[in-house]
Every structure is written in structure tokens, then in C-alpha cells.
Motif scaffolding. Structure first.
Motif, PDB file in Angstrom:
ATOM      1  N   ALA A  13       0.825  -1.212   0.000  1.00  0.00           N
ATOM      2  CA  ALA A  13       0.000   0.000   0.000  1.00  0.00           C
ATOM      3  C   ALA A  13       0.857   1.259   0.000  1.00  0.00           C
ATOM      4  O   ALA A  13       0.564   2.229  -0.704  1.00  0.00           O
ATOM      5  CB  ALA A  13      -0.934  -0.010   1.211  1.00  0.00           C
ATOM      6  N   SER A  14       1.918   1.241   0.797  1.00  0.00           N
ATOM      7  CA  SER A  14       2.786   2.411   0.892  1.00  0.00           C
ATOM      8  C   SER A  14       3.455   2.706  -0.447  1.00  0.00           C
ATOM      9  O   SER A  14       3.516   3.855  -0.901  1.00  0.00           O
ATOM     10  CB  SER A  14       3.853   2.177   1.972  1.00  0.00           C
ATOM     11  N   LEU A  15       3.962   1.655  -1.103  1.00  0.00           N
ATOM     12  CA  LEU A  15       4.589   1.846  -2.407  1.00  0.00           C
ATOM     13  C   LEU A  15       3.576   2.331  -3.440  1.00  0.00           C
ATOM     14  O   LEU A  15       3.881   3.205  -4.262  1.00  0.00           O
ATOM     15  CB  LEU A  15       5.227   0.537  -2.872  1.00  0.00           C
ATOM     16  N   ALA A  16       2.360   1.783  -3.392  1.00  0.00           N
ATOM     17  CA  ALA A  16       1.329   2.191  -4.351  1.00  0.00           C
ATOM     18  C   ALA A  16       1.005   3.671  -4.195  1.00  0.00           C
ATOM     19  O   ALA A  16       0.874   4.400  -5.195  1.00  0.00           O
ATOM     20  CB  ALA A  16       0.071   1.343  -4.160  1.00  0.00           C
ATOM     21  N   ARG A  17       0.876   4.143  -2.956  1.00  0.00           N
ATOM     22  CA  ARG A  17       0.581   5.562  -2.749  1.00  0.00           C
ATOM     23  C   ARG A  17       1.718   6.450  -3.259  1.00  0.00           C
ATOM     24  O   ARG A  17       1.486   7.497  -3.862  1.00  0.00           O
ATOM     25  CB  ARG A  17       0.307   5.845  -1.267  1.00  0.00           C
ATOM     26  N   LYS A  18       2.955   6.010  -3.004  1.00  0.00           N
ATOM     27  CA  LYS A  18       4.098   6.803  -3.465  1.00  0.00           C
ATOM     28  C   LYS A  18       4.130   6.865  -4.991  1.00  0.00           C
ATOM     29  O   LYS A  18       4.308   7.937  -5.579  1.00  0.00           O
ATOM     30  CB  LYS A  18       5.397   6.189  -2.940  1.00  0.00           C
ATOM     31  N   GLU A  19       3.959   5.720  -5.650  1.00  0.00           N
ATOM     32  CA  GLU A  19       3.986   5.697  -7.114  1.00  0.00           C
ATOM     33  C   GLU A  19       2.814   6.482  -7.700  1.00  0.00           C
ATOM     34  O   GLU A  19       2.963   7.165  -8.722  1.00  0.00           O
ATOM     35  CB  GLU A  19       3.970   4.247  -7.612  1.00  0.00           C
ATOM     36  N   ALA A  20       1.655   6.387  -7.043  1.00  0.00           N
ATOM     37  CA  ALA A  20       0.496   7.150  -7.509  1.00  0.00           C
ATOM     38  C   ALA A  20       0.742   8.652  -7.347  1.00  0.00           C
ATOM     39  O   ALA A  20       0.388   9.447  -8.232  1.00  0.00           O
ATOM     40  CB  ALA A  20      -0.753   6.730  -6.737  1.00  0.00           C
ATOM     41  N   ALA A  21       1.372   9.047  -6.228  1.00  0.00           N
ATOM     42  CA  ALA A  21       1.665  10.461  -5.993  1.00  0.00           C
ATOM     43  C   ALA A  21       2.631  10.996  -7.049  1.00  0.00           C
ATOM     44  O   ALA A  21       2.463  12.110  -7.564  1.00  0.00           O
ATOM     45  CB  ALA A  21       2.246  10.652  -4.595  1.00  0.00           C
ATOM     46  N   MET A  22       3.619  10.200  -7.406  1.00  0.00           N
ATOM     47  CA  MET A  22       4.585  10.636  -8.413  1.00  0.00           C
ATOM     48  C   MET A  22       3.933  10.711  -9.796  1.00  0.00           C
ATOM     49  O   MET A  22       4.224  11.620 -10.581  1.00  0.00           O
ATOM     50  CB  MET A  22       5.790   9.698  -8.407  1.00  0.00           C
ATOM     51  N   ALA A  23       3.046   9.756 -10.081  1.00  0.00           N
ATOM     52  CA  ALA A  23       2.315   9.804 -11.351  1.00  0.00           C
ATOM     53  C   ALA A  23       1.426  11.040 -11.406  1.00  0.00           C
ATOM     54  O   ALA A  23       1.340  11.723 -12.440  1.00  0.00           O
ATOM     55  CB  ALA A  23       1.473   8.535 -11.517  1.00  0.00           C
ATOM     56  N   PHE A  24       0.775  11.353 -10.288  1.00  0.00           N
ATOM     57  CA  PHE A  24      -0.098  12.519 -10.236  1.00  0.00           C
ATOM     58  C   PHE A  24       0.713  13.803 -10.432  1.00  0.00           C
ATOM     59  O   PHE A  24       0.267  14.745 -11.100  1.00  0.00           O
ATOM     60  CB  PHE A  24      -0.853  12.560  -8.913  1.00  0.00           C
ATOM     61  N   ASP A  25       1.925  13.844  -9.850  1.00  0.00           N
ATOM     62  CA  ASP A  25       2.801  15.007 -10.042  1.00  0.00           C
ATOM     63  C   ASP A  25       3.113  15.223 -11.517  1.00  0.00           C
ATOM     64  O   ASP A  25       3.297  16.361 -11.961  1.00  0.00           O
ATOM     65  CB  ASP A  25       4.115  14.810  -9.278  1.00  0.00           C
ATOM     66  N   ARG A  26       3.179  14.129 -12.275  1.00  0.00           N
ATOM     67  CA  ARG A  26       3.480  14.219 -13.707  1.00  0.00           C
ATOM     68  C   ARG A  26       2.241  14.517 -14.537  1.00  0.00           C
ATOM     69  O   ARG A  26       2.304  14.584 -15.773  1.00  0.00           O
ATOM     70  CB  ARG A  26       4.114  12.916 -14.197  1.00  0.00           C
ATOM     71  N   GLY A  27       1.098  14.643 -13.878  1.00  0.00           N
ATOM     72  CA  GLY A  27      -0.145  14.905 -14.587  1.00  0.00           C
ATOM     73  C   GLY A  27      -0.832  13.651 -15.091  1.00  0.00           C
ATOM     74  O   GLY A  27      -1.764  13.735 -15.894  1.00  0.00           O
ATOM     75  N   GLU A  28      -0.405  12.475 -14.599  1.00  0.00           N
ATOM     76  CA  GLU A  28      -0.963  11.205 -15.071  1.00  0.00           C
ATOM     77  C   GLU A  28      -2.007  10.697 -14.068  1.00  0.00           C
ATOM     78  O   GLU A  28      -1.792   9.725 -13.347  1.00  0.00           O
ATOM     79  CB  GLU A  28       0.158  10.179 -15.248  1.00  0.00           C
ATOM     80  N   LYS A  29      -3.130  11.355 -14.021  1.00  0.00           N
ATOM     81  CA  LYS A  29      -4.158  11.025 -13.042  1.00  0.00           C
ATOM     82  C   LYS A  29      -4.712   9.611 -13.246  1.00  0.00           C
ATOM     83  O   LYS A  29      -4.922   8.858 -12.289  1.00  0.00           O
ATOM     84  CB  LYS A  29      -5.296  12.039 -13.109  1.00  0.00           C
ATOM     85  N   LYS A  30      -4.963   9.221 -14.508  1.00  0.00           N
ATOM     86  CA  LYS A  30      -5.493   7.877 -14.769  1.00  0.00           C
ATOM     87  C   LYS A  30      -4.511   6.806 -14.325  1.00  0.00           C
ATOM     88  O   LYS A  30      -4.905   5.761 -13.800  1.00  0.00           O
ATOM     89  CB  LYS A  30      -5.813   7.721 -16.249  1.00  0.00           C
ATOM     90  N   ARG A  31      -3.239   7.066 -14.546  1.00  0.00           N
ATOM     91  CA  ARG A  31      -2.207   6.127 -14.113  1.00  0.00           C
ATOM     92  C   ARG A  31      -2.204   6.013 -12.589  1.00  0.00           C
ATOM     93  O   ARG A  31      -2.098   4.904 -12.035  1.00  0.00           O
ATOM     94  CB  ARG A  31      -0.838   6.613 -14.613  1.00  0.00           C
ATOM     95  N   ALA A  32      -2.350   7.124 -11.898  1.00  0.00           N
ATOM     96  CA  ALA A  32      -2.394   7.111 -10.437  1.00  0.00           C
ATOM     97  C   ALA A  32      -3.586   6.288  -9.943  1.00  0.00           C
ATOM     98  O   ALA A  32      -3.458   5.460  -9.027  1.00  0.00           O
ATOM     99  CB  ALA A  32      -2.474   8.538  -9.901  1.00  0.00           C
ATOM    100  N   ASP A  33      -4.759   6.495 -10.550  1.00  0.00           N
ATOM    101  CA  ASP A  33      -5.952   5.724 -10.180  1.00  0.00           C
ATOM    102  C   ASP A  33      -5.731   4.235 -10.412  1.00  0.00           C
ATOM    103  O   ASP A  33      -6.118   3.402  -9.584  1.00  0.00           O
ATOM    104  CB  ASP A  33      -7.156   6.192 -11.002  1.00  0.00           C
ATOM    105  N   SER A  34      -5.127   3.892 -11.526  1.00  0.00           N
ATOM    106  CA  SER A  34      -4.887   2.489 -11.869  1.00  0.00           C
ATOM    107  C   SER A  34      -3.971   1.814 -10.855  1.00  0.00           C
ATOM    108  O   SER A  34      -4.224   0.680 -10.426  1.00  0.00           O
ATOM    109  CB  SER A  34      -4.280   2.398 -13.267  1.00  0.00           C
ATOM    110  N   ILE A  35      -2.915   2.510 -10.454  1.00  0.00           N
ATOM    111  CA  ILE A  35      -1.977   1.962  -9.458  1.00  0.00           C
ATOM    112  C   ILE A  35      -2.700   1.680  -8.149  1.00  0.00           C
ATOM    113  O   ILE A  35      -2.562   0.614  -7.538  1.00  0.00           O
ATOM    114  CB  ILE A  35      -0.814   2.942  -9.224  1.00  0.00           C
ATOM    115  N   LEU A  36      -3.503   2.631  -7.702  1.00  0.00           N
ATOM    116  CA  LEU A  36      -4.206   2.486  -6.425  1.00  0.00           C
ATOM    117  C   LEU A  36      -5.249   1.379  -6.490  1.00  0.00           C
ATOM    118  O   LEU A  36      -5.375   0.574  -5.551  1.00  0.00           O
ATOM    119  CB  LEU A  36      -4.852   3.811  -6.036  1.00  0.00           C
TER     120      LEU A  36
END
Length: 431
Positions: free
Chosen positions: A351-374
């Protein structure tokens, strides 16, 4: 040099350090192998077991005095915390104070702590103005420490900043290389990110390279408490430059490493845990996929080695542990051997890694990617939640974060959310 080796055992102890390496399940189903986890825990002996005198400290306070430090009274709180630290130093300790904005300035050259009143006055005189030349502040901090660094002292830079490196050296990779080189020479670094405008990725990266800790201080008034926590760790340091090397049997394929700083080469994982104070611990896991094979044992399924240095005498220590796995035909036997507590901690790491990767994806403007990771990891660990409160909390926090990235919010709230998520992923090693 202390060396100790145990075969097929739960733990190994050498000097001030203990090693525990355990699989989430010592058995693998031959017909349909599923992913498994190896957990490694390194613990420093509590204070009562170290039985050694507190070592002299060689500290550099590197303080950001750029213009933004005026906001929310950040510099005022930093100065109060720094003065509190000075009050805890002993006559045999050394302290230097460096401020930086557009350029670095030596406020107090490295000195034995005999003129505390002068140090307090100099800290109180700091004023905020200008840009953020973080690199220049670090270079001067290391310069002040280098002459007095030895195996019989604990040398550390304490970097306090509220901004992004926007003057001088601004590359995270270049700054990290510099910090790593100094750490190899015996000077560690801990970073303190104050407020909501600093570059958390940079501050985390240089603290990892510097073998220290990264602290996120969203409320400046908590600065004194957090700096005191860091000081307590530095005072009680018992093992430095802790490195873990894990080699898995060729039948086990590494899928994911859950650690802050690591390198994978083939079937070998190298992890850097930095320094440990008395009673502190670092925990990591490796997720691996067993290859299909017949019934039988892998006596050396994992070989775990730990090396470290001992502050005060320039000595070194090492531990090693070999643990085995067995391939069996019975699915029921595999289910019976499952270690629930490790599986639950695996869910926390996932869970911790997923949140971190989602946060980094969101920083890049990749909202769909962040949702998919979570979504992927949330569904994966829900089955592990059961009645375990910690896992239930992780699922709830993932859902809360997902809602957060799906809705508009003020910039400062967005920044706070992102920094909290990333900081928590850094801290999971210590739980």
C-alpha cells in the motif's frame, strides 16, 4: 571484525546489531507457485546493552534563510529549535552554523561548545532574504566538518530548508552524488523539509544518500520536537552505514523490493539502511515469484548478509543467515504454514509503495495512471485486511487519497497531501 553465521534459524546477533530474516511461508505449492515475501529486520541493541560512553558530536547546522522562511514564522521556529539543540550539547562536542540564501555564509566556524551564549546569539541574529542556494550551504557545511571527522566522533549535517534549490547546484542527482561521497568519508546527513514549498523528492533523496533521516515538518511549531528527536538518535548511534545483501536461489525470481534505497543485480538485492541508534530498527521485504519445480528443498533459498561499522572505534561487524524453503504437493500444508503477521506487513508495504507511485504519477499529470496503481493494489490487499486494523487503515488511506486526487482543492492543500503521502512511504522501513 565480528562475523556470525546461522543456518536455517530465525535470527543472528553480532555486537550491537540483530538480524532476522523470515519467509512469509516456508513452503511453496509445486503445482501452482504464487508470489511469496522475504522479510528482513535489522535491529540495534537497546541502550542498556550498548554499555558505551556517548561519543563526541561534530555537527553542522545548515539553515535556509531565503526570503520564504519569513512566511508563517518558519525561521523563528527553526531558530528556537536550533537554540534548543545548542543547549543539549556538551563541552566536548563541536558545532558549526551555516546559513544560505543566494550564497552560503559561515555564521559560526566549527568550534568546541564552550561559548554557548555566542552560538545562541548568532542563531538569533539570522534574517531571511534572497534565493535558495542549497548546494552552497551543503558544501560549506561539509567543509566545516571535514577537518574534525574521525572514527571517534559522530559527524552529521542537519539541513533545514523550506524551498527548492533554485540557485547554484540545482540537480538532485548531482547533490545526491556529493552527499553520498561525504557519507562514504564518514559524514552523514539528515534533512528537514519545513512548510509546503520545498522539494520533497530532493530532500528525501539526499537524506538517503547521506544515510540519515528525512523529516517533513508541515507545522513549523513542531520543529523543536522533531529536531530533538533527531538529536536523540545521533547521541545514541551504535551502528553506521548498515548494508544488507540478499541473494535468492535461481528458482526464485525477484518481482519487487520494498526499501527506500536499493539496487538489484540478477538475483541479488543490495539495500542501504544508513545509521541506527540504540533500539531503532529497519525493516524491508522482497516479493518474489517461485519457478515451478518438483517436491524438494531449497536449503539456501535466501542468503542474507549484513555489514556495518561501529562508531567510536572504527571497527566493523557482519552477520549472515541462510534460510530454506520446501516445495510440497499439498495446498493445505502450504496454507497451514503461512505466517499471517508477515503477510499483513506485506500489505502495508504494498500500500505504501502504491501511494508513493500514484503520488509521483499525479505530479506528472498522469491522473489515470495514479488511479490504476491504487485500484490494483487496493484490490490485492483487501483480501489480507481481515480483522487486522493496520491493513484496514492502509486500505482506508488509499481510498481517501484516491478521493483526494479526484477532486479539486486549493494548491496548498494539494501540496500538503502529496508531501504527507511521500513522507509516509519513506518512514515505513521503521515500523
Amino acid at each position: 571484525m565480528v562475523t556470525l553465521s546461522l543456518l536455517f534459524a530465525g535470527s543472528a546477533v553480532a555486537g550491537p546489531v540483530q538480524l532476522q530474516a523470515t519467509f512469509d511461508n516456508p513452503t511453496i505449492y509445486t503445482e501452482q507457485p504464487s508470489p511469496h515475501y522475504l522479510e528482513v529486520l535489522v535491529t540495534a541493541a537497546p541502550t542498556t546493552m550498548t554499555l558505551r560512553k556517548r561519543l563526541p558530536l561534530n555537527l553542522a547546522l545548515v539553515i535556509d534563510v531565503s526570503g520564504s522562511m519569513r512566511d508563517e514564522n518558519k525561521l523563528t521556529y527553526v531558530k528556537q529549535a536550533a537554540i534548543s539543540l545548542v543547549n543539549r550539547l556538551r563541552p566536548e562536542d563541536r558545532l558549526s552554523i551555516i546559513s544560505y540564501s543566494n550564497e552560503a555564509r559561515v555564521v559560526l566556524p566549527s568550534s568546541l561548545v564552550k561559548m554557548e551564549q555566542e552560538a545562541r546569539w548568532l542563531i538569533q541574529s539570522l534574517r531571511a532574504d534572497g534565493g535558495t542556494n542549497l548546494g552552497a550551504g551543503l558544501i560549506e557545511g561539509y567543509h566545516q566538518l571535514r577537518e574534525f571527522t574521525s572514527p571517534r566522533t559522530i559527524s552529521r549535517v542537519l539541513l533545514l530548508s523550506d524551498g527548492k534549490a533554485n540557485v547554484g547546484i540545482t540537480s538532485s542527482a548531482e547533490l545526491s552524488r556529493m552527499v553520498l561521497q561525504e557519507a562514504d568519508a564518514g559524514i552523514s546527513l539528515s534533512s528537514f523539509g519545513v512548510g509546503l514549498d520545498f522539494n520533497e523528492d530532493l530532500m528525501a533523496a539526499i537524506s538517503e544518500s547521506g544515510r540519515g533521516m528525512y523529516y517533513f515538518i508541515d507545522r513549523p511549531e513542531s520543529m523543536q520536537k522533531i529536531l530533538a528527536k533527531e538529536f536523540n538518535s545521533v547521541e545514541r548511534l551504535v551502528a553506521a552505514d548498515i548494508q544488507v545483501t540478499i541473494t535468492l536461489d535461481p528458482h526464485l525470481r525477484i518481482e519487487q523490493v520494498f526499501a527506500n534505497t536499493y539496487e538489484v543485480r540478477g538475483n541479488t538485492v543490495s539495500v542501504r539502511f544508513g545509521d541506527l541508534a540504540a533500539g531503532e530498527r529497519r525493516r524491508m521485504q522482497v516479493r518474489f515469484q517461485p519457478r515451478q519445480r518438483g517436491v524438494g528443498s531449497l536449503n539456501n533459498a535466501a542468503r542474507v548478509q549484513v555489514s556495518y561499522s561501529t562508531p567510536g572505534d572504527g571497527g566493523t561487524g557482519s552477520l549472515s543467515q541462510h534460510i530454506g524453503l520446501a516445495y510440497v504437493k499439498s495446498r493445505e500444508a502450504v496454507n497451514e504454514k503461512r505466517k499471517k503477521e508477515i503477510a499483513e506487513r506485506s500489505a502495508v508495504f504494498e500500500a505504501s509503495l502504491a501511494r508513493k507511485e500514484a503520488a509521483m504519477a499525479f505530479d506528472r499529470g498522469e491522473k489515470k495512471r495514479a488511479d490504476s496503481i491504487l485500484d490494483k493494489v487496493k484490490n490485492k490487499i483487501k483480501g489480507l485486511a481481515g480483522s487486522n486494523r493496520r491493513v484496514q487503515q492502509e486500505v482506508a488511506e488509499m481510498e481517501e487519497y484516491q478521493k483526494g486526487i479526484d477532486q479539486p482543492m486549493p494548491a496548498h492543500e494539494r501540496s500538503l497531501m502529496q508531501k504527507r503521502v511521500k513522507h509516509k512511504s519513506q518512514a515505513v522501513e521503521s515500523y
